[in-house]
Scaffold this motif. Structure first.
Motif, PDB file in Angstrom:
ATOM      1  N   THR A 159       1.221  -7.855   0.426  1.00  0.00           N
ATOM      2  CA  THR A 159       0.139  -7.252  -0.361  1.00  0.00           C
ATOM      3  C   THR A 159      -0.108  -7.656  -1.555  1.00  0.00           C
ATOM      4  O   THR A 159       1.001  -7.837  -2.449  1.00  0.00           O
ATOM      5  N   GLU A 163      -3.051  -4.509  -5.969  1.00  0.00           N
ATOM      6  CA  GLU A 163      -3.138  -3.312  -4.938  1.00  0.00           C
ATOM      7  C   GLU A 163      -1.918  -2.479  -4.776  1.00  0.00           C
ATOM      8  O   GLU A 163      -2.096  -1.178  -4.887  1.00  0.00           O
ATOM      9  N   THR A 164      -0.798  -2.887  -4.677  1.00  0.00           N
ATOM     10  CA  THR A 164       0.414  -2.253  -4.406  1.00  0.00           C
ATOM     11  C   THR A 164       0.691  -1.370  -5.755  1.00  0.00           C
ATOM     12  O   THR A 164       1.047   0.147  -5.725  1.00  0.00           O
ATOM     13  N   MET A 166      -1.623  -0.409  -8.312  1.00  0.00           N
ATOM     14  CA  MET A 166      -2.505   0.736  -8.290  1.00  0.00           C
ATOM     15  C   MET A 166      -2.283   1.748  -7.196  1.00  0.00           C
ATOM     16  O   MET A 166      -2.495   3.144  -7.401  1.00  0.00           O
ATOM     17  N   ALA A 167      -2.051   1.447  -5.898  1.00  0.00           N
ATOM     18  CA  ALA A 167      -1.778   2.594  -4.929  1.00  0.00           C
ATOM     19  C   ALA A 167      -0.481   3.497  -5.231  1.00  0.00           C
ATOM     20  O   ALA A 167      -0.519   4.584  -5.201  1.00  0.00           O
ATOM     21  N   TYR A 169       0.632   3.695  -8.262  1.00  0.00           N
ATOM     22  CA  TYR A 169       0.190   4.670  -9.473  1.00  0.00           C
ATOM     23  C   TYR A 169      -0.546   5.854  -9.155  1.00  0.00           C
ATOM     24  O   TYR A 169      -0.407   7.092  -9.464  1.00  0.00           O
ATOM     25  N   LEU A 170      -1.112   5.631  -7.993  1.00  0.00           N
ATOM     26  CA  LEU A 170      -2.162   6.882  -7.696  1.00  0.00           C
ATOM     27  C   LEU A 170      -1.277   7.947  -7.052  1.00  0.00           C
ATOM     28  O   LEU A 170      -1.542   9.143  -7.274  1.00  0.00           O
ATOM     29  N   VAL A 171      -0.177   7.424  -6.343  1.00  0.00           N
ATOM     30  CA  VAL A 171       0.647   8.530  -6.023  1.00  0.00           C
ATOM     31  C   VAL A 171       1.582   9.319  -6.877  1.00  0.00           C
ATOM     32  O   VAL A 171       1.701  10.220  -7.236  1.00  0.00           O
ATOM     33  N   SER A 202       7.138   1.910   2.148  1.00  0.00           N
ATOM     34  CA  SER A 202       5.865   1.143   2.380  1.00  0.00           C
ATOM     35  C   SER A 202       6.254  -0.191   1.420  1.00  0.00           C
ATOM     36  O   SER A 202       5.471  -1.230   1.918  1.00  0.00           O
TER      37      SER A 202
END
Lengths: 205, 205
Positions: A159, A163-164, A166-167, A169-171, A202
């Motif tokens: 990945t 992208e990893t 940001m994902a 960070y959103l969590v 993940s």
């Protein structure tokens, strides 16, 4: 709480930093007792024994003082998180500690002192520079751990790193943002372990 | 908005449901124009042309009417989410659609109508039965998809199902809860794809 890291107004002399620190320390004390929203610069000047004009020589508005207090608060949280990450062995454990330290130190600093929390809430609502910069530094720390884990072979590399980052960070974001954190009290006990477990699954190569 | 799914007071006769529906429909209309917090049962009675006593025959309080409206709103979101999941092929795609449908339909229902959003906010703050039941049904739907994916071999089976369900639910929660959702507008575009991507990576066998 008394470190001053940036100076939004141009330097005026050797004693400038000391006076700014003095105002910020006094304002932190005053806001934490009487609240940020309700206090005016006049109230503050009277309470700390400076003239209003003297305060305006160093800060252009109440928000500028609030920003500095907020910067100091966030710097303290960040220092706790960075220390927790540094003490951990290996990228997976660093990530686990990062989640735990973010939840614990955000809760401690924002909710031990309800009046200072008000400043943090204003900062988050209005997108102050201090919170934006904090969010970016947390993202940078996260990206750094991810890069270390890709290098050590602990984390997958398929990945894109952006992208990893940001994902994940959103969590983390609901536990970084004080306005969201106040609606997550029911889950703060289990969230760090559950979420870092999911994130580590993940990332498995 | 007019479906009535549960009846908290005992049935009083064959026309009971119709009258309850009529009150709920009129109250939805009235609250969405004048707001929930500011409206009293007297205002409502006057506006819809029933006596206050007649309304109290069917609902014990304003909150009981608000609960029913909230139940209907959440039932609508849930129906959209269930439909999106059913239309998708295979557990991974079902999970992706579930994230997307939750964010889109929560945004649509809560924020198209700012006044009804107020009811949802009261419900979420005070932990009304309607929101608790909704959260449980969303968790059950999620668990169901996870079980299907474990059965089909799409998802890993090492982690206890309860743990996986709760972890993914915590990732979804900021987009389900109206109070949190209002602080996440900057991220609603990218969140569904980023988060479902991360969750699917965490589930790979």
């Amino acid at each position: 709480m008394t470190k001053t890291t940036t100076s939004p107004t141009p330097a005026r002399g050797p004693a400038e930093h000391d006076v700014r620190d003095q105002i910020v320390a006094a304002a932190t004390e005053h806001f934490s007792r009487y609240g940020y929203e309700k206090t005016t610069v006049s109230d503050l000047a009277k309470a700390i024994g400076f003239s209003k004009a003297y305060i305006y020589k160093f800060f252009e508005s109440k928000q500028a003082i609030g920003e500095m207090i907020c910067t100091n608060c966030l710097a303290e949280i960040e220092a706790t998180v960075v220390a927790a990450v540094e003490q951990a062995d290996g990228p997976p454990e660093k990530l686990r500690r990062m989640f735990k330290a973010i939840v614990e130190s955000s809760l401690r600093l924002f909710f031990q002192d309800r009046k200072l929390y008000e400043i943090a809430a204003s900062a988050a609502t209005e997108g102050w520079q201090s919170t934006l910069a904090y969010e970016q530094r947390i993202q940078a720390l996260l990206r750094d751990i991810l890069q270390q884990g890709r290098h050590s072979g602990d984390f997958e590399r398929r990945t894109p790193l952006d992208e990893t980052t940001m994902a994940i960070y959103l969590v983390m974001r609901p536990y970084l943002n004080p306005l969201i954190l106040q609606h997550s009290f029911d889950h703060v006990e289990e969230a760090p372990a559950r979420l870092s477990g999911l994130v580590l699954r993940s990332l498995s190569p």
